[in-house]
Design a protein around this motif. Structure first.
Motif, PDB file in Angstrom:
ATOM      1  N   ALA A  26     -27.203 -14.212  15.472  1.00 54.76           N
ATOM      2  CA  ALA A  26     -26.223 -14.161  14.550  1.00 54.76           C
ATOM      3  C   ALA A  26     -27.070 -13.199  13.242  1.00 54.76           C
ATOM      4  N   GLU A  27     -28.090 -13.188  12.998  1.00 53.66           N
ATOM      5  CA  GLU A  27     -28.850 -12.291  12.069  1.00 53.66           C
ATOM      6  C   GLU A  27     -28.768 -10.766  12.499  1.00 53.66           C
ATOM      7  N   GLN A  28     -28.716 -10.576  13.964  1.00 52.14           N
ATOM      8  CA  GLN A  28     -28.355  -9.048  14.327  1.00 52.14           C
ATOM      9  C   GLN A  28     -26.967  -8.748  14.168  1.00 52.14           C
ATOM     10  N   ILE A  29     -26.157  -9.685  14.344  1.00 47.90           N
ATOM     11  CA  ILE A  29     -24.752  -9.471  14.166  1.00 47.90           C
ATOM     12  C   ILE A  29     -24.504  -8.885  12.696  1.00 47.90           C
ATOM     13  N   GLY A  30     -25.069  -9.605  11.867  1.00 50.09           N
ATOM     14  CA  GLY A  30     -24.909  -9.414  10.372  1.00 50.09           C
ATOM     15  C   GLY A  30     -25.672  -8.061   9.960  1.00 50.09           C
ATOM     16  N   ALA A  31     -26.895  -7.966  10.506  1.00 48.80           N
ATOM     17  CA  ALA A  31     -27.376  -6.651  10.241  1.00 48.80           C
ATOM     18  C   ALA A  31     -26.597  -5.424  10.787  1.00 48.80           C
ATOM     19  N   ALA A  32     -26.195  -5.454  11.887  1.00 44.92           N
ATOM     20  CA  ALA A  32     -25.334  -4.349  12.696  1.00 44.92           C
ATOM     21  C   ALA A  32     -24.075  -4.162  11.703  1.00 44.92           C
ATOM     22  N   ARG A  33     -23.631  -5.378  11.100  1.00 44.35           N
ATOM     23  CA  ARG A  33     -22.245  -5.039  10.579  1.00 44.35           C
ATOM     24  C   ARG A  33     -22.473  -4.107   9.194  1.00 44.35           C
ATOM     25  N   ALA A  34     -23.895  -4.804   8.311  1.00 38.91           N
ATOM     26  CA  ALA A  34     -23.831  -4.074   7.289  1.00 38.91           C
ATOM     27  C   ALA A  34     -24.571  -2.926   7.426  1.00 38.91           C
ATOM     28  N   ALA A  35     -25.304  -2.493   8.475  1.00 44.59           N
ATOM     29  CA  ALA A  35     -25.826  -1.100   8.649  1.00 44.59           C
ATOM     30  C   ALA A  35     -24.431  -0.174   8.728  1.00 44.59           C
ATOM     31  N   LEU A  36     -23.379  -0.481   9.519  1.00 42.01           N
ATOM     32  CA  LEU A  36     -22.221   0.067   9.518  1.00 42.01           C
ATOM     33  C   LEU A  36     -21.395   0.174   8.556  1.00 42.01           C
ATOM     34  N   THR A  37     -21.234  -0.753   7.706  1.00 34.31           N
ATOM     35  CA  THR A  37     -20.174  -0.715   6.813  1.00 34.31           C
ATOM     36  C   THR A  37     -20.214   0.668   6.103  1.00 34.31           C
ATOM     37  N   PRO A  38     -21.403   1.165   5.451  1.00 27.04           N
ATOM     38  CA  PRO A  38     -21.436   2.461   4.631  1.00 27.04           C
ATOM     39  C   PRO A  38     -20.601   3.588   5.573  1.00 27.04           C
ATOM     40  N   HIS A  39     -20.717   3.485   6.756  1.00 26.42           N
ATOM     41  CA  HIS A  39     -20.370   4.725   7.592  1.00 26.42           C
ATOM     42  C   HIS A  39     -18.784   4.451   7.994  1.00 26.42           C
ATOM     43  N   LEU A  40     -18.317   3.282   7.948  1.00 27.59           N
ATOM     44  CA  LEU A  40     -16.855   3.187   8.232  1.00 27.59           C
ATOM     45  C   LEU A  40     -15.843   3.595   7.145  1.00 27.59           C
ATOM     46  N   GLY A  41     -14.835   3.787   7.745  1.00 22.71           N
ATOM     47  CA  GLY A  41     -13.698   4.173   6.586  1.00 22.71           C
ATOM     48  C   GLY A  41     -13.498   5.733   6.410  1.00 22.71           C
ATOM     49  N   ALA A  42     -14.217   6.425   7.052  1.00 26.26           N
ATOM     50  CA  ALA A  42     -14.077   8.048   6.868  1.00 26.26           C
ATOM     51  C   ALA A  42     -13.526   8.961   7.808  1.00 26.26           C
ATOM     52  N   HIS A  43     -13.920   8.294   9.252  1.00 28.97           N
ATOM     53  CA  HIS A  43     -13.472   9.606  10.248  1.00 28.97           C
ATOM     54  C   HIS A  43     -12.734   8.910  11.229  1.00 28.97           C
ATOM     55  N   LEU A  44     -11.574   8.901  11.322  1.00 23.43           N
ATOM     56  CA  LEU A  44     -10.887   8.482  12.551  1.00 23.43           C
ATOM     57  C   LEU A  44     -11.207   9.485  14.005  1.00 23.43           C
ATOM     58  N   GLY A  45     -10.885   9.179  14.937  1.00 25.35           N
ATOM     59  CA  GLY A  45     -10.870  10.078  16.312  1.00 25.35           C
ATOM     60  C   GLY A  45     -10.177  11.226  16.247  1.00 25.35           C
ATOM     61  N   ARG A  46     -10.655  12.310  17.017  1.00 25.38           N
ATOM     62  CA  ARG A  46      -9.907  13.652  16.731  1.00 25.38           C
ATOM     63  C   ARG A  46      -9.040  14.024  17.945  1.00 25.38           C
ATOM     64  N   ASN A  47      -9.151  12.876  18.867  1.00 27.30           N
ATOM     65  CA  ASN A  47      -8.231  13.197  20.465  1.00 27.30           C
ATOM     66  C   ASN A  47      -8.035  11.806  20.662  1.00 27.30           C
ATOM     67  N   PRO A  48      -7.013  11.897  21.722  1.00 27.43           N
ATOM     68  CA  PRO A  48      -6.699  10.428  22.310  1.00 27.43           C
ATOM     69  C   PRO A  48      -7.811   9.677  22.940  1.00 27.43           C
ATOM     70  N   PHE A  49      -8.778  10.417  23.445  1.00 27.78           N
ATOM     71  CA  PHE A  49      -9.886   9.566  23.916  1.00 27.78           C
ATOM     72  C   PHE A  49     -10.815   8.965  23.167  1.00 27.78           C
ATOM     73  N   GLU A  50     -11.033   9.695  21.996  1.00 28.79           N
ATOM     74  CA  GLU A  50     -11.960   8.882  20.858  1.00 28.79           C
ATOM     75  C   GLU A  50     -10.966   8.001  20.072  1.00 28.79           C
ATOM     76  N   GLY A  51      -9.650   8.284  20.349  1.00 30.11           N
ATOM     77  CA  GLY A  51      -8.563   7.298  19.704  1.00 30.11           C
ATOM     78  C   GLY A  51      -8.356   7.633  18.164  1.00 30.11           C
ATOM     79  N   HIS A  52      -6.890   7.991  17.798  1.00 27.68           N
ATOM     80  CA  HIS A  52      -6.517   8.504  16.568  1.00 27.68           C
ATOM     81  C   HIS A  52      -6.479   7.145  15.647  1.00 27.68           C
ATOM     82  N   GLU A  53      -6.730   5.956  15.993  1.00 29.83           N
ATOM     83  CA  GLU A  53      -6.749   4.729  15.505  1.00 29.83           C
ATOM     84  C   GLU A  53      -8.081   4.005  15.503  1.00 29.83           C
ATOM     85  N   THR A  54      -9.113   4.794  15.823  1.00 28.79           N
ATOM     86  CA  THR A  54     -10.427   4.314  16.247  1.00 28.79           C
ATOM     87  C   THR A  54     -11.349   5.177  15.437  1.00 28.79           C
TER      88      THR A  54
END
Ligand SMILES: O=C(O)CCC(=O)C(=O)O
Length: 283
Positions: A26-54
């Motif tokens: 449970a601690e690692q799930i929290g730590a992973a989410r916290a570490a990722l939060t600053p990086h999310l919300g900026a770059h959607l995928g560039r092609n269908p494989f990466e996913g345009h809503e991913t």
């Protein structure tokens, strides 16, 4: 909980995948989410494989201690040891956040770019770990059990012979009936052979599905991510010896990976300069 490596190995050989239900605490799930939060919300995928809503966050191994730890998780490595040769490498490391409305990804296998005839032993193995619980609605990874044993002709009959390295939707060939969603709780991880057909599922829920994937390849294979350039050497120098080896600071005997006839680990010592610099002479 004890880890039955033989049982996981047997499932990986038979079905092409296995699930480690308690991969993250449970601690690692929290730590992973916290570490990722600053990086999310900026770059959607560039092609269908990466996913345009991913959204994908690459070079994950260098984005927080929790990702260093999970990359060299001892139970996982004991399982990988049974499939890959000593000195195997990390080939890809990324978070994948599938947002509501994302369509299903093309069905593919992860080491298709090693263009060798199938069936064949995997040159890589992949791990996809749920940070959000995977459900049948939110984009759980879909797998085709046993497809790691399929020949190239069998794969083509489902994906179409024009499918390139990034797969195919295969809808017209009835691919859907073969796919099984990996419904699993947060913290669980699926480990699968690089030759197993799978895809990221469609997210029909109203919440994102956050996960991360690490992939590992044979020590002689070219890696997807170039970690020598992606991870600053000063950061790699602070990592554990096992992680340094996974990032490529090692030799595949007798001399693959050498740096001007010296061991690549020397490059992590303070003040190191490439031998071509120190040996430079006026001509
Ligand atoms: O996100 C997933 O569940 C699978 C993603 C995947 O297979 C890939 O991007 O190669």
């Amino acid at each position: 909980m004890s880890f039955d490596v033989e049982a996981h190995e047997a499932r990986l050989r038979r079905d092409g995948y296995t699930v480690i239900a308690d991969f993250l605490s449970a601690e690692q799930i929290g730590a992973a989410r916290a570490a990722l939060t600053p990086h999310l919300g900026a770059h959607l995928g560039r092609n269908p494989f990466e996913g345009h809503e991913t959204e994908r966050v690459y070079t994950l191994v260098a984005r927080g201690k929790v990702f260093e730890d999970v990359t060299e998780e001892p139970r996982l490595l004991s399982l990988l040891d049974r499939f890959l040769q000593p000195g195997y490498l990390l080939t890809a490391s990324q978070a994948i956040c599938i947002y509501p409305g994302e369509k299903a990804q093309a069905v593919h296998f992860d080491d298709g770019f090693y263009r060798q005839p199938r069936p064949r032993p995997a040159i890589s193995l992949s791990v996809i770990c749920a940070i959000d619980a995977f459900t049948a609605q939110n984009g759980a990874t879909d797998v085709i059990s046993g497809s790691h044993t399929w020949s190239g002709a069998e794969v083509d009959s489902l994906l179409g012979s024009n499918a390139d390295g990034v797969g195919s939707t295969g809808t017209e060939r009835g691919i859907e009936k073969h796919l099984r969603p990996m419904v699993m709780p947060a913290g669980a991880a699926i480990v699968f052979q690089g030759t197993l057909l799978h895809r990221g599922g469609a997210n029909r829920s109203d919440a994102p599905r956050l996960a991360f994937t690490n992939q590992y390849c044979e020590p002689w294979a070219r890696t997807q991510e170039n970690f020598y350039l992606g991870v600053p050497r000063a950061w790699a120098a602070r990592m554990s010896p096992r992680l340094q080896s996974l990032l490529g600071y090692n030799i595949w005997p007798p001399f693959m990976g050498q740096v001007t006839a010296s061991h690549p680990l020397k490059s992590l010592q303070p003040g190191w300069q490439p031998p071509v610099v120190t040996q430079a002479r006026d001509v």
